[in-house]
Design a protein around this motif. Structure first.
Motif, PDB file in Angstrom:
ATOM      1  N   ARG A   1       0.835  -1.200   0.000  1.00 52.81           N
ATOM      2  CA  ARG A   1       0.000   0.000   0.000  1.00 52.81           C
ATOM      3  C   ARG A   1       0.876   1.259   0.000  1.00 52.81           C
ATOM      4  O   ARG A   1       0.592   2.236  -0.696  1.00 52.81           O
ATOM      5  CB  ARG A   1      -0.933   0.013   1.205  1.00 52.81           C
ATOM      6  N   ASP A   2       1.952   1.222   0.773  1.00 57.85           N
ATOM      7  CA  ASP A   2       2.847   2.370   0.835  1.00 57.85           C
ATOM      8  C   ASP A   2       3.468   2.645  -0.530  1.00 57.85           C
ATOM      9  O   ASP A   2       3.589   3.809  -0.946  1.00 57.85           O
ATOM     10  CB  ASP A   2       3.933   2.111   1.875  1.00 57.85           C
ATOM     11  N   ARG A   3       3.863   1.596  -1.226  1.00 57.87           N
ATOM     12  CA  ARG A   3       4.465   1.777  -2.544  1.00 57.87           C
ATOM     13  C   ARG A   3       3.459   2.320  -3.549  1.00 57.87           C
ATOM     14  O   ARG A   3       3.793   3.169  -4.390  1.00 57.87           O
ATOM     15  CB  ARG A   3       5.042   0.454  -3.045  1.00 57.87           C
ATOM     16  N   LEU A   4       2.223   1.855  -3.479  1.00 57.15           N
ATOM     17  CA  LEU A   4       1.194   2.361  -4.383  1.00 57.15           C
ATOM     18  C   LEU A   4       0.949   3.850  -4.159  1.00 57.15           C
ATOM     19  O   LEU A   4       0.841   4.633  -5.116  1.00 57.15           O
ATOM     20  CB  LEU A   4      -0.107   1.575  -4.196  1.00 57.15           C
ATOM     21  N   VAL A   5       0.848   4.238  -2.901  1.00 57.93           N
ATOM     22  CA  VAL A   5       0.633   5.657  -2.582  1.00 57.93           C
ATOM     23  C   VAL A   5       1.825   6.492  -3.035  1.00 57.93           C
ATOM     24  O   VAL A   5       1.664   7.590  -3.596  1.00 57.93           O
ATOM     25  CB  VAL A   5       0.376   5.837  -1.073  1.00 57.93           C
ATOM     26  N   GLN A   6       3.020   5.975  -2.818  1.00 59.72           N
ATOM     27  CA  GLN A   6       4.215   6.718  -3.212  1.00 59.72           C
ATOM     28  C   GLN A   6       4.262   6.904  -4.726  1.00 59.72           C
ATOM     29  O   GLN A   6       4.579   7.997  -5.219  1.00 59.72           O
ATOM     30  CB  GLN A   6       5.463   5.990  -2.731  1.00 59.72           C
TER      31      GLN A   6
END
Length: 385
Positions: free
Chosen positions: A274-279
């Motif tokens: 999820r963090d990578r998608l948001v980034q």
């Protein structure tokens, strides 16, 4: 900063959407050459050309209008353009450096979608270090040039009618001195040979081009003999800009597919994913704002390099994440590998494999950082042999 488009732009957007809806019917993609002629007939080629030099059969548009068309074309998932090299790279270069005869000869045919171009720059041993190229052009005694050498990674050379080509016209010259930009017809059997390069994605969009005494007219020398480096660098600066914003529309669609896949596979439940998608989403928005901020920044030596550095590595990370969220299925093809088509990739697999070249083609990341360091920050140049 105000990144909004004006009423004239929005009117053009509606016209573009309507035209694309009517002409991009569901089903197989249109014939690439016929599609270029269709675009030309309805005035959608050459919107960014300088009206001060004449319209040459194309409609004019503001810089923001060009962005509108490019974005809508990408949003409609229009087919890959065979005419990109001629329209976006050569035409503006002829307007800036060509003479009246060259503009009259070549621009109307590009605007009609009738003549296709490729770019003859990179060579074995002279890719990112373009100044070390060895292709030579010598006078042929008849008011023209004979060209001998090899070009590589030449996009769509197998489809092109013409090639704008960088060659060494001064014997014994070194590095960027003594180079010239020539316009070379590709239909020269026995003198020009095109060999497609099969990529690991299974496609063959790039080619090797072998020139054995290929002829170019003296009148097809752009910008004067020995001025090729200046002309070529100006041309390369046009590889980014409006096209960068259109590319970002495609990136957004790819990111959306990866997000949907993460939801379907359950990978989105992983906090790190999820963090990578948001980034990735935040970085894509930043790229758009940066592209809009620098749009039309003529003469800014750093803007094109910054744009290339931003999107090249970003796209690679997106491809890597796409394979991660697919899990073990990422290693499997969509077809029976023992059938008639033994090597096929789905769109995400193709995206991942092709993206490995994103930090190399169009100027490697190392070269872009050098440009920023030397031309923008004023850091002393590295010693060269």
């Amino acid at each position: 900063m105000d990144f909004a488009f004006g009423p004239e732009d929005e009117s053009l957007r509606e016209e573009a959407r309507d035209w694309l809806t009517r002409h991009l019917a569901p089903g197989p993609a249109p014939d690439p050459r016929a599609w270029e002629r269709r675009l030309g007939a309805d005035g959608w080629i050459g919107l960014g050309w300088d009206a001060a030099h004449g319209t040459y059969g194309n409609r004019t548009a503001t810089l923001t209008g060009q962005v509108v068309w490019a974005e809508e074309y990408a949003r409609a998932r229009g087919p890959a353009r065979l005419g990109h090299m001629g329209e976006q790279l050569l035409a503006p270069t002829l307007l800036a450096h060509g003479d009246a005869a060259q503009r009259i000869r070549f621009l109307p045919a590009i605007a009609r979608g009738e003549e296709l171009w490729c770019q003859g720059y990179s060579e074995p041993g002279a890719g990112s270090d373009l100044a070390s190229l060895r292709t030579a052009a010598v006078p042929d005694g008849r008011g023209g040039y004979r060209i001998t050498g090899q070009k590589i990674w030449t996009s769509y050379a197998h489809e092109a009618d013409w090639c704008f080509l960088l060659a060494r016209t001064t014997k014994g010259s070194h590095r960027h001195h003594g180079l010239s930009l020539l316009l070379v017809p590709m239909d020269q059997p026995g003198r020009i040979e095109v060999r497609p390069i099969r990529q690991m994605s299974g496609t063959a969009d790039f080619n090797e081009v072998f020139l054995d005494g290929a002829r170019a007219r003296a009148g097809h020398l752009v910008g004067g003999e020995g001025n090729g480096w200046k002309v070529a660098m100006d041309l390369l600066g046009r590889e980014r800009g409006v096209s960068t914003l259109a590319r970002q529309i495609g990136f957004a669609a790819e990111l959306s597919r990866v997000l949907q896949l993460a939801l379907e596979t359950g990978a989105a439940e992983d906090p790190a994913t999820r963090d990578r998608l948001v980034q990735l989403w935040a970085e894509l928005r930043t790229m758009r704002w940066n592209a809009l901020r620098t749009l039309g920044a003529a003469g800014d030596p750093g803007a094109p390099s910054v744009a290339k550095l931003l999107w090249g590595r970003w796209h690679q990370r997106l491809g890597e994440l796409a394979m991660r969220v697919r899990g073990p299925a990422a290693t499997l093809g969509p077809y029976d590998w023992c059938a008639e088509r033994p090597y096929e990739l789905d769109p995400l697999q193709g995206q991942f494999l092709f993206s490995r070249a994103d930090t190399i083609y169009g100027g490697s990341d190392e070269i872009q950082r050098t440009i920023i360091a030397e031309r923008v920050l004023g850091i002393p140049k590295e010693p060269r042999p």
